[in-house]
Write a protein that holds these residues in place. Structure first.
Motif, PDB file in Angstrom:
ATOM      1  N   VAL B  27       0.841  -1.196   0.000  1.00 31.02           N
ATOM      2  CA  VAL B  27       0.000   0.000   0.000  1.00 31.02           C
ATOM      3  C   VAL B  27       0.873   1.241   0.000  1.00 31.02           C
ATOM      4  N   PHE B 127      -6.016  -0.099   4.475  1.00 36.29           N
ATOM      5  CA  PHE B 127      -5.445  -1.265   3.808  1.00 36.29           C
ATOM      6  C   PHE B 127      -6.269  -2.507   4.148  1.00 36.29           C
ATOM      7  N   ILE B 421      -4.148   3.417  -2.479  1.00 31.81           N
ATOM      8  CA  ILE B 421      -5.300   3.324  -1.578  1.00 31.81           C
ATOM      9  C   ILE B 421      -6.571   3.766  -2.285  1.00 31.81           C
TER      10      ILE B 421
END
Lengths: 390, 491
Positions: B27, B127, B421
């Protein structure tokens, strides 16, 4: 028939030790560290969550493995390479090595504990960090810890049976209590107070506790063996119940559904002292010298039924109090034991799963059968234990 | 017998190779924590519970303290422990790192709190906390366990034999023939008992592994997909899979940039066609869209959806177009396509620039060589025909999009200059903390970029990748594509 040849250079009476050997005491102290560390570790995971290899709880467990392991290793090396004839004569032989039976069992336990470490590390990487208390590597670790405790008990047994000293009997009862604590830890997840109105809890208890209580009562050379072992069990757990919450601690893992602010205690100990007293009374009346197979089996039926009856009555009633809000005090720690990751609700104050697992005749019959079988096994094991000399 | 034992032990020890969720769960977030511009990189654990690695790079190097906090979607910040302080990385100004324990599966976010001379600020980085692999046991480890386990078993059998043979004899008494025989019987019985325990352990291990695969190991869901041909258009219908596993996210879908689903079509024939579509719900769990102009052939379909918890998923499907399709009225205005052709080539020398449909170019600035396993910033500039910077407009709330797919199809990622994201997930976490409604529309528009477009990314493995870069200018969505060779991991 036991025809045996006396080794010419050793007088068997010399092999009996009058004063308690230092290694017996140290091994038992070390073995005590194991359940103490395990209870502390469970509390750590319930309160703080995050741990390392070096947490105090882990170090205590490791001390419990290492200290008896080193003592046992030393006993084996000394008996094999530097031992007097007396020391060798009081040992059992594996290959070309000599050591007391208890020392061999301790060494095996320590090696198993060591073996479990890389296995557990791999397991964490493969399936996640400590998803459950009972996992294959934890079982290997538990087997190792058990072996250390059993080995310590065997060392004490050999001393008790050879010396006939009261101190030996007392130490044996204490070591049996330590084993009882370890057995109870294994079934923690099946023994919550909220489960104590279901059949399964009594089946689990019947499958475990008579083995320790009856065997101790038979093998101990002092009176009240089962009662003493149960008292030691209750005292050790009780100390953890009373001491752990003294220390402030906070969760370090998310999600936190129950924001605890002190170390979470274990559940209040089971009232094993009640069946312990009953077993001791029965054993003092009918235990005596082992008789025929069928007499022993009849005795096991009596002991099993007595264990289940006394334990069920005591624990069934006591659990009603334990899950009530009034038990939420420092002494009984009712409802103080919930870990940080459990969402609190009214389920704390009721018995669980009564629909699927009621305390019905079928379930109790299974528990009774287990208690009788385990009592019978315990009588045989206790008989062997009462004869261990080395 | 020995061979059977070894086979059983190896079976016990072996774990099949794992398959990652579309190849990359790393991420990135490029944004701000109050006055601090930062980039956050999270490497979630491959198995949950596990430890996530977190790196925070403060661009203006004014932060004195950076702390991070894992927050699960249904517990919020009040259900989180005290934050962990990230430690400065020696020799790297403004870079902080730490690791976080992640104990549950589901939607999580890392709250990054920054303190320094400019005050305080917080960034929320969502996440997915999921187990994405089964760790195989190395062969050497299996052999080591087999040897040491066998030694333990042999030792234990000998202890049992010695216990039966000698333990009850008074000191100095040697065991006679009967006792020695009993000892041997004890060892045989011990072998059976230990064998039973090992067998039980094998059964147990197998059950744990099966449970892990069924109930904890995240597998990419396949969405049933079909094409309905009509006179004027081909209609793509895609159904959401409905797994009955309670551990999977069951929260409703939320719109990300006004769309419940972002669907990508990639031609399996040399990736020579690409489409970014937005099917709409046609009832129940079925979504549909009209296909734009595409060549016949087989296509891989990737559908991005966003759950209300903040969990994002990419569903996979496969379709085959039996005829060429032509765009018909009714498609979403934000749909876009890219076809390989005379004026839309896959860039072989990205420094020269990729020709766009309006005559402009997208030019890669850096890096020109990339290694796997490293933080990489893909930078581009978009130039008009006259060589000046092309005026851009937000496309689906972003100033640009990039879709990265490995040539072997095992890695697929849709990223933005804000990172990997979902801004919708980020907004959902923020709203929960503020106690606001989650159901009102989420329209997050990223900040205007400077002259260049930058995409933070982490190539998980070496190999050839194609990158499609999308921007919007004067109402027209423009797509450029180029291939990049990612070198094996270094260092």
């Amino acid at each position: 028939m036991e025809s045996a040849v006396l080794t010419p250079s050793v007088d068997s009476r010399l092999a009996a030790t009058a004063t308690m050997p230092w290694h017996c005491l140290l091994a038992v102290v070390g073995a005590t560290c194991i359940p103490l560390g395990a209870l502390w570790d469970i509390s750590w995971h319930s309160t703080i969550g995050r741990d390392t290899f070096w947490t105090p709880a882990h170090l205590t467990i490791q001390l419990g493995g290492v200290m008896p392991g080193l003592i046992a290793g030393w006993l084996a090396l000394r008996a094999t390479f530097f031992g007097t004839p007396n020391e060798r004569a009081a040992s059992v032989r594996i290959g070309k090595f000599y050591a007391p039976l208890g020392a061999w069992v301790i060494i095996w336990g320590t090696l198993a504990m060591l073996f479990s470490a890389p296995f557990d590390d791999w397991w964490h990487n493969a399936y996640g960090l400590d998803v459950e208390i009972l996992s294959p590597p934890h079982t290997v670790l538990a087997a190792g810890m058990y072996a250390v405790a059993i080995g310590s008990l065997l060392l004490v047994l050999a001393y008790q049976n050879r010396s006939r000293e009261r101190a030996g009997g007392l130490l044996f009862n204490y070591a049996a209590g330590v084993l009882l604590v370890m057995a109870s830890i294994i079934v923690t997840e099946k023994s919550y107070p909220n489960q104590q109105h279901g059949s399964f809890f009594y089946q689990v208890s019947a499958a475990i506790y008579p083995l320790y209580l009856v065997a101790t009562a038979r093998a101990s050379k002092v009176k009240w063996g089962a009662t003493s072992a149960a008292a030691v069990y209750m005292l050790i757990i009780g100390m953890m119940v009373w001491i752990l919450p003294v220390f402030a601690a906070h969760p370090k893992l998310a999600p936190i559904y129950n924001p605890v602010d002190h170390m979470v205690p274990p559940n209040f100990p089971l009232l094993l002292i009640v069946p312990g007293i009953v077993i001791d009374l029965l054993m003092s009346k009918w235990g005596g010298e082992p008789k025929t197979f069928w007499q022993e089996t009849r005795l096991a039926v009596v002991l099993g039924a007595a264990f289940l009856g006394a334990f069920l009555l005591a624990q069934y009633l006591f659990s009603i109090y334990l899950i009530s809000p009034t038990a939420g005090n420092r002494f009984f720690a009712g409802n103080h034991w919930w870990p940080y990751f459990i969402r609190m609700s009214e389920f704390r104050f009721r018995f669980w799963n009564l629909k699927d697992d009621p305390l019905a005749l079928g379930g109790v019959t299974i528990a009774l059968a287990l208690a009788i079988v385990k009592s019978r096994i315990a009588l045989a094991v206790g008989r062997w234990m009462s004869k261990v000399q080395r | 017998m020995i061979r059977t034992f070894i086979r059983a032990f190896c079976l016990l020890c072996s774990i099949l190779a794992a398959e990652a969720h579309l190849g990359n769960e790393s991420v990135f977030y490029e944004g701000n924590a109050g006055p601090y511009p930062l980039r956050v990189f999270i490497q979630p654990p491959l198995v949950v519970p596990g430890r996530a690695q977190v790196q925070v790079r403060i661009h203006n190097d004014t932060a004195q303290k950076v702390s991070v906090l894992p927050v699960r979607w249904d517990a919020g910040r009040k259900g989180a422990p005290p934050p962990d302080q990230a430690q400065p990385v020696k020799g790297e100004a403004g870079l902080f790192s730490t690791e976080l324990w992640v104990m549950n599966s589901g939607a999580y976010s890392v709250f990054v709190d920054v303190e320094g001379s400019l005050g305080r600020g917080t960034a929320i980085v969502p996440f997915n906390s999921i187990s994405t692999r089964r760790l195989p046991m190395p062969r050497w480890m299996g052999v080591a366990f087999l040897i040491s386990g066998s030694c333990l078993v042999l030792f234990l059998v000998n202890i049992i034999g010695a216990a039966v043979r000698e333990s009850v004899l008074p000191p100095a008494v040697l065991p006679d023939f009967i006792r020695r025989r009993r000892g041997r019987y004890g060892m045989v019985l011990g072998c059976f008992l230990i064998g039973g325990v090992l067998w039980k352990g094998t059964v147990w291990w197998t059950a744990v592994d099966a449970h892990f695969q069924k109930s904890r190991l995240y597998t990419t869901l396949e969405a049933p997909c079909r094409i309905q041909y009509a006179e004027d258009a081909a209609r793509l219908k895609i159904s959401l899979p409905l797994p009955d596993e309670s551990w999977r996210d069951q929260t409703p879908l939320v719109a990300d940039h006004g769309k419940l689903m972002h669907l990508f079509l990639v031609s399996d024939t040399g990736m020579n066609a690409f489409a970014h579509l937005h099917p709409v719900r046609s009832g129940g769990d079925t979504f549909e869209t009209i296909l734009p102009a595409l060549l016949q052939g087989s296509y891989s379909v990737y559908s991005d959806i966003n759950h209300e918890s903040g969990m994002t998923e990419t569903l996979v499907s496969h379709i085959t177009l039996t005829t060429n399709t032509a765009l018909a009225a009714g498609s979403d205005a934000d749909d876009s396509t890219w076809l390989i052709g005379r004026d839309r080539v896959v860039g072989s020398d990205v420094r020269r620039g990729l020709l766009l449909a309006n005559g402009g170019t997208i030019r890669a600035l850096a890096p020109l060589t990339v290694a796997a396993g490293h933080e990489t910033i893909l930078k581009f500039e978009v130039l008009a025909q006259d060589g000046k910077a092309m005026p851009l407009e937000p496309y689906l709330g972003m100033w640009s999009h990039a879709v990265i797919r490995s040539h072997d199809g095992t890695v697929f990622t849709h990223i933005h200059p804000s990172g990997t994201i979902s801004l919708a997930s980020q907004e959902l976490f923020a709203r929960r903390e503020r106690g606001e409604s989650l159901r009102s529309p989420i329209d997050v528009v990223c900040g205007r970029p400077e002259r260049e477009l930058a995409f933070p990314y982490y190539f998980p493995k070496a190999g050839k990748y194609r990158i499609w870069v999308q921007v919007k200018s004067q109402g027209q969505v423009l797509t450029g594509a180029y291939d990049i060779e990612v070198l094996p991991r270094t260092g």
